[in-house]
Design a protein around this motif. Sequence first.
Motif, PDB file in Angstrom:
ATOM      1  N   VAL A   1       0.832  -1.204   0.000  1.00  0.00           N
ATOM      2  CA  VAL A   1       0.000   0.000   0.000  1.00  0.00           C
ATOM      3  C   VAL A   1       0.868   1.256   0.000  1.00  0.00           C
ATOM      4  CG1 VAL A   1      -1.646   1.325   1.395  1.00  0.00           C
ATOM      5  CG2 VAL A   1      -2.013  -1.095   1.014  1.00  0.00           C
ATOM      6  N   ALA A   2       1.979   1.217   0.714  1.00  0.00           N
ATOM      7  CA  ALA A   2       2.880   2.371   0.743  1.00  0.00           C
ATOM      8  C   ALA A   2       3.448   2.636  -0.646  1.00  0.00           C
ATOM      9  CB  ALA A   2       3.997   2.163   1.750  1.00  0.00           C
ATOM     10  N   VAL A   3       3.862   1.574  -1.348  1.00  0.00           N
ATOM     11  CA  VAL A   3       4.411   1.746  -2.697  1.00  0.00           C
ATOM     12  C   VAL A   3       3.351   2.344  -3.619  1.00  0.00           C
ATOM     13  CG1 VAL A   3       5.370   0.555  -4.705  1.00  0.00           C
ATOM     14  CG2 VAL A   3       6.105  -0.083  -2.405  1.00  0.00           C
ATOM     15  N   ALA A   4       2.118   1.856  -3.520  1.00  0.00           N
ATOM     16  CA  ALA A   4       1.030   2.429  -4.316  1.00  0.00           C
ATOM     17  C   ALA A   4       0.852   3.907  -3.960  1.00  0.00           C
ATOM     18  CB  ALA A   4      -0.259   1.661  -4.091  1.00  0.00           C
ATOM     19  N   GLY A   5       0.973   4.219  -2.671  1.00  0.00           N
ATOM     20  CA  GLY A   5       0.864   5.609  -2.226  1.00  0.00           C
ATOM     21  C   GLY A   5       1.961   6.491  -2.791  1.00  0.00           C
ATOM     22  N   TYR A   6       3.200   5.957  -2.851  1.00  0.00           N
ATOM     23  CA  TYR A   6       4.305   6.736  -3.431  1.00  0.00           C
ATOM     24  C   TYR A   6       3.976   7.091  -4.877  1.00  0.00           C
ATOM     25  CZ  TYR A   6       6.898   4.212   0.258  1.00  0.00           C
ATOM     26  OH  TYR A   6       7.309   3.640   1.422  1.00  0.00           O
ATOM     27  N   LEU A   7       3.458   6.114  -5.611  1.00  0.00           N
ATOM     28  CA  LEU A   7       3.167   6.333  -7.028  1.00  0.00           C
ATOM     29  C   LEU A   7       2.004   7.307  -7.216  1.00  0.00           C
ATOM     30  CD1 LEU A   7       3.683   2.675  -8.278  1.00  0.00           C
ATOM     31  CD2 LEU A   7       5.324   4.572  -8.280  1.00  0.00           C
ATOM     32  N   VAL A   8       0.962   7.181  -6.400  1.00  0.00           N
ATOM     33  CA  VAL A   8      -0.176   8.106  -6.488  1.00  0.00           C
ATOM     34  C   VAL A   8       0.273   9.522  -6.145  1.00  0.00           C
ATOM     35  CG1 VAL A   8      -2.381   8.739  -5.408  1.00  0.00           C
ATOM     36  CG2 VAL A   8      -1.964   6.379  -6.113  1.00  0.00           C
ATOM     37  N   LEU A   9       1.067   9.659  -5.094  1.00  0.00           N
ATOM     38  CA  LEU A   9       1.542  10.998  -4.724  1.00  0.00           C
ATOM     39  C   LEU A   9       2.455  11.593  -5.795  1.00  0.00           C
ATOM     40  CD1 LEU A   9       2.037  10.590  -0.888  1.00  0.00           C
ATOM     41  CD2 LEU A   9       0.248  11.837  -2.083  1.00  0.00           C
ATOM     42  N   ALA A  10       3.249  10.770  -6.458  1.00  0.00           N
ATOM     43  CA  ALA A  10       4.078  11.265  -7.558  1.00  0.00           C
ATOM     44  C   ALA A  10       3.196  11.762  -8.704  1.00  0.00           C
ATOM     45  CB  ALA A  10       5.028  10.177  -8.043  1.00  0.00           C
ATOM     46  N   LEU A  11       2.124  11.044  -8.983  1.00  0.00           N
ATOM     47  CA  LEU A  11       1.194  11.464 -10.034  1.00  0.00           C
ATOM     48  C   LEU A  11       0.499  12.768  -9.668  1.00  0.00           C
ATOM     49  CD1 LEU A  11      -0.289  10.851 -12.699  1.00  0.00           C
ATOM     50  CD2 LEU A  11      -1.961   9.588 -11.331  1.00  0.00           C
ATOM     51  N   VAL A  12       0.027  12.880  -8.428  1.00  0.00           N
ATOM     52  CA  VAL A  12      -0.636  14.110  -7.977  1.00  0.00           C
ATOM     53  C   VAL A  12       0.340  15.281  -8.021  1.00  0.00           C
ATOM     54  CG1 VAL A  12      -1.686  15.263  -5.976  1.00  0.00           C
ATOM     55  CG2 VAL A  12      -2.386  12.949  -6.599  1.00  0.00           C
ATOM     56  N   TRP A  13       1.587  15.047  -7.605  1.00  0.00           N
ATOM     57  CA  TRP A  13       2.589  16.114  -7.633  1.00  0.00           C
ATOM     58  C   TRP A  13       2.827  16.573  -9.077  1.00  0.00           C
ATOM     59  CZ3 TRP A  13       7.355  16.908  -9.833  1.00  0.00           C
ATOM     60  CH2 TRP A  13       8.053  18.032  -9.381  1.00  0.00           C
ATOM     61  N   THR A  14       2.898  15.628 -10.007  1.00  0.00           N
ATOM     62  CA  THR A  14       3.111  15.982 -11.416  1.00  0.00           C
ATOM     63  C   THR A  14       1.956  16.819 -11.951  1.00  0.00           C
ATOM     64  OG1 THR A  14       4.371  13.943 -11.725  1.00  0.00           O
ATOM     65  CG2 THR A  14       3.546  15.029 -13.715  1.00  0.00           C
ATOM     66  N   VAL A  15       0.733  16.430 -11.632  1.00  0.00           N
ATOM     67  CA  VAL A  15      -0.434  17.218 -12.046  1.00  0.00           C
ATOM     68  C   VAL A  15      -0.368  18.609 -11.426  1.00  0.00           C
ATOM     69  CG1 VAL A  15      -2.956  17.397 -11.842  1.00  0.00           C
ATOM     70  CG2 VAL A  15      -1.894  15.213 -12.454  1.00  0.00           C
ATOM     71  N   TRP A  16       0.052  18.697 -10.169  1.00  0.00           N
ATOM     72  CA  TRP A  16       0.189  19.982  -9.475  1.00  0.00           C
ATOM     73  C   TRP A  16       1.171  20.881 -10.209  1.00  0.00           C
ATOM     74  CZ3 TRP A  16       2.562  20.392  -3.907  1.00  0.00           C
ATOM     75  CH2 TRP A  16       2.343  21.677  -3.383  1.00  0.00           C
ATOM     76  N   VAL A  17       2.305  20.342 -10.617  1.00  0.00           N
ATOM     77  CA  VAL A  17       3.321  21.132 -11.318  1.00  0.00           C
ATOM     78  C   VAL A  17       2.783  21.621 -12.657  1.00  0.00           C
ATOM     79  CG1 VAL A  17       5.553  20.997 -12.503  1.00  0.00           C
ATOM     80  CG2 VAL A  17       5.317  20.119 -10.174  1.00  0.00           C
ATOM     81  N   VAL A  18       2.145  20.734 -13.408  1.00  0.00           N
ATOM     82  CA  VAL A  18       1.607  21.122 -14.718  1.00  0.00           C
ATOM     83  C   VAL A  18       0.568  22.229 -14.551  1.00  0.00           C
ATOM     84  CG1 VAL A  18       0.221  20.308 -16.668  1.00  0.00           C
ATOM     85  CG2 VAL A  18       2.123  18.924 -15.825  1.00  0.00           C
ATOM     86  N   ARG A  19      -0.313  22.075 -13.568  1.00  0.00           N
ATOM     87  CA  ARG A  19      -1.330  23.104 -13.346  1.00  0.00           C
ATOM     88  C   ARG A  19      -0.697  24.409 -12.869  1.00  0.00           C
ATOM     89  NH1 ARG A  19      -6.530  21.759 -13.896  1.00  0.00           N
ATOM     90  NH2 ARG A  19      -7.245  23.368 -12.474  1.00  0.00           N
ATOM     91  N   ALA A  20       0.342  24.327 -12.041  1.00  0.00           N
ATOM     92  CA  ALA A  20       1.014  25.541 -11.563  1.00  0.00           C
ATOM     93  C   ALA A  20       1.661  26.280 -12.728  1.00  0.00           C
ATOM     94  CB  ALA A  20       2.058  25.194 -10.504  1.00  0.00           C
ATOM     95  N   VAL A  21       2.294  25.559 -13.630  1.00  0.00           N
ATOM     96  CA  VAL A  21       2.920  26.191 -14.796  1.00  0.00           C
ATOM     97  C   VAL A  21       1.866  26.887 -15.647  1.00  0.00           C
ATOM     98  CG1 VAL A  21       4.084  25.678 -16.983  1.00  0.00           C
ATOM     99  CG2 VAL A  21       4.933  24.688 -14.856  1.00  0.00           C
TER     100      VAL A  21
END
Length: 148
Positions: free
Chosen positions: A90-110
């Motif tokens: 579950v932690a590994v899945a969480g790392y991947l989900v958080l990486a995806l959310v962070w990427t979306v955050w960066v794209v939206r911020a740009v």
Amino acid sequence: MPDVNADSGTTGTHPPGTVRTRLAAPVSVLAAVAAAFAYVGAVDPNEPGHYPVCPLLRTTGLYCPGCGGLRSAHAFVHGDLLTALHANAVAVAGYLVLALVWTVWVVRAVRGRPLRIDLRPAPLWTLGALLLVFTVVRNLPFGGWLHP
């Protein structure tokens, strides 16, 4: 006439602040997460005495959904995905989900748009149910493969 962005009330050609300003928060979060992973990667949680023991595990002998999370992060940092999954899938899945959310955050911020995460009750209940099932299964005899 310039197009008005409904999300921020600004014109489509001039979002608020500079790209550098809008990226300050996501970059700061990345730095904090990278520092935490670097620390866990350097200080092995498999060695006793470095980190506190899970209070639930200590008092009941039962694994909580977070048990093995530090060992999972340590293995993940060292590129050992199978060990990371074995320590806490579950932690590994969480790392991947958080990486995806962070990427979306960066794209939206740009693009000058805010990150909006609007979770309805159904997905939250589903996540809670999945964590409960994971916790129960990892504590049953046939779920031994999920033990950290």
